[in-house]
Design an enzyme around this catalytic site. Structure first.
Site, PDB file in Angstrom:
ATOM      1  N   ARG A 197       0.824  -1.217   0.000  1.00  0.00           N
ATOM      2  CA  ARG A 197       0.000   0.000   0.000  1.00  0.00           C
ATOM      3  C   ARG A 197       0.856   1.265   0.000  1.00  0.00           C
ATOM      4  NH1 ARG A 197      -5.487  -0.322   1.593  1.00  0.00           N
ATOM      5  NH2 ARG A 197      -6.222  -2.429   1.286  1.00  0.00           N
ATOM      6  N   ARG A 236      -3.367   6.660   0.214  1.00  0.00           N
ATOM      7  CA  ARG A 236      -3.884   7.766   1.013  1.00  0.00           C
ATOM      8  C   ARG A 236      -2.869   8.514   1.852  1.00  0.00           C
ATOM      9  NH1 ARG A 236      -8.221   4.311   3.863  1.00  0.00           N
ATOM     10  NH2 ARG A 236      -6.410   2.964   3.736  1.00  0.00           N
ATOM     11  N   ARG A 286      -7.151  12.090  -6.516  1.00  0.00           N
ATOM     12  CA  ARG A 286      -8.379  11.347  -6.222  1.00  0.00           C
ATOM     13  C   ARG A 286      -9.558  12.228  -5.803  1.00  0.00           C
ATOM     14  NH1 ARG A 286      -9.233   6.781  -3.930  1.00  0.00           N
ATOM     15  NH2 ARG A 286     -11.312   7.621  -4.115  1.00  0.00           N
ATOM     16  N   ASP A 340      -6.897  -2.758  -7.302  1.00  0.00           N
ATOM     17  CA  ASP A 340      -7.482  -3.286  -6.076  1.00  0.00           C
ATOM     18  C   ASP A 340      -7.887  -4.732  -6.327  1.00  0.00           C
ATOM     19  OD1 ASP A 340      -8.442  -2.325  -3.247  1.00  0.00           O
ATOM     20  OD2 ASP A 340      -9.949  -3.701  -4.005  1.00  0.00           O
ATOM     21  N   TYR A 369     -15.204 -11.087   0.757  1.00  0.00           N
ATOM     22  CA  TYR A 369     -15.945  -9.886   0.338  1.00  0.00           C
ATOM     23  C   TYR A 369     -17.223 -10.259  -0.407  1.00  0.00           C
ATOM     24  CZ  TYR A 369     -12.156  -6.956   1.973  1.00  0.00           C
ATOM     25  OH  TYR A 369     -11.239  -6.337   2.770  1.00  0.00           O
TER      26      TYR A 369
END
Ligand code: CP3
Length: 329
Positions: free
Chosen positions: A10, A14, A23, A59, A134
């Site tokens: 990652r 962010r 973004r 992703d 998920y």
């Protein structure tokens, strides 16, 4: 390479202001469908940190959406699935992934290989248990009740689900390698919720199928999950060349849990990076020291970079790994 290689799970995302700027007016999965944005976001952390590998910006749910599954990524929440899997008919909708389903992935890999000047690009996919979690829960979960109920209660349907997910994952990884990715990582992040017996019986056969399908590409295959102290040996048996270790198991201990001939990746606690540098430095050196007991070591965090992380600390950490792994080799 004269030093221990380092990259961060990652690393794109962010914690980087330049990522947040790109973004602001775009949804996560729209960014993941645009080859120019994928290329730029993948390169951002490489420029900032001088890490030794890029990880493809995407992703784990991208291939699922590409075959028609209704899934979105909600900010601060994660993947949310419109119609969670409840029946054999739902499982039957999971068809194999074709390269034409994700033309932006192949295009971005090709452009990245051109931009990276020989620096490796790591392709990735979600592992079958994590994808199943998920799809069955409909989103993130703490205890994976619905997923494990299906696994325990309907082994035939579970096998069908896992086989289909393995095929999708194989397709996603193969097209990244075909376009030029030089290594792949299978993120089966949530397998640590399973006992070793259940992992062996219900997940490992499918991970093995995935790694076997990639074997003749010759690219290094990495395998990672969280909370996997009891599973590290089995994860190696699934066929990975490199086993990722979270921060809970010291690397010199992990060496004894994984069969000989495998390299290890990890494993500084990502939260340590919030502490003062005087705390970070000795902890990072300890990871390097313990990593020397393995047959090969890729320095990484024990899980992904947290959004609150100061990018300057990651730049400093990369530099420390490069200089100190040479000095004390
Ligand atoms: O490592 C990288 O820099 C490459 C990009 C990458 C992303 N997701 C981008 C992303 C990778 C390798 C992943 C894998 C992924 N996605 C995993 C396995 C790795 C792991 O962390 O265990 C999992 C479980 C997912 C599912 C997912 N997607 C979650 C749980 C979340 C976080 C939700 C949140 O906001 O807390 C996402 C969203 C996501 N994937 C973001 C990024 C950069 C954040 C999106 C944003 O900017 O809001």
């Amino acid at each position: 390479m004269p030093y221990t290689p380092v990259w961060y799970m990652r690393q794109a995302g962010r914690s980087l202001p330049e990522y947040r700027a790109l973004r602001t007016d775009r949804k996560m999965l729209d960014a993941c469908s645009n080859a120019d944005l994928i290329t730029e976001i993948t390169l951002q952390p490489v420029r900032r940190y001088d890490v030794d590998a890029a990880i493809f910006f995407s992703d784990i749910v991208v291939p699922l959406r590409a075959i028609g599954i209704g899934v979105d990524i909600k900010p601060g929440v994660g993947p949310v699935v419109d119609h969670p899997i409840r029946s054999a008919a739902d499982v039957a909708k999971l068809r194999p992934l074709e390269p034409d389903d994700v033309p932006f992935v192949s295009a971005a890999v090709t452009s990245l290989v051109g931009e990276l000047n020989g620096k490796p690009l790591i392709g990735f996919a979600g592992g079958p248990f994590t994808l199943a979690s998920y799809l069955v829960e409909g989103g993130s979960s703490k205890n994976f009740e619905l997923t494990k109920t299906l696994m325990y209660g309907d082994p035939a349907l579970w096998a069908d689900l896992m086989s289909r997910l393995a095929e999708i994952t194989i397709g996603f990884l193969q097209l990244q390698v075909a376009a030029g990715a030089s290594a792949i990582q299978l993120f089966d992040s949530w397998i640590g919720s399973l006992s070793l017996d259940d992992y062996r019986a219900s997940v490992l056969p499918y991970s093995r199928r995935i790694f076997a399908a990639l074997a003749d590409t010759g690219v290094p295959r990495l395998h990672f999950g969280v909370n996997t102290g009891e599973l590290l040996g089995a994860m190696g048996e699934a066929g990975a060349d490199v086993v990722g270790v979270d921060w809970r198991v010291p690397l010199d201990e992990a060496v004894s849990r994984v069969e000989p001939g495998k390299a290890l990746q990890g494993n500084l606690d990502p939260v340590i990076l919030m502490a003062p540098w005087e705390v970070v430095r000795p902890r990072a050196l300890q990871v390097l020291d313990r990593g020397r007991t393995a047959e090969g070591h890729i320095f990484n965090l024990g899980h992904g970079v947290l959004p609150e992380t100061d990018p300057d600390v990651l730049a400093r950490l990369t530099d420390l790994v490069h200089t100190e792994s040479v000095r004390s080799a």
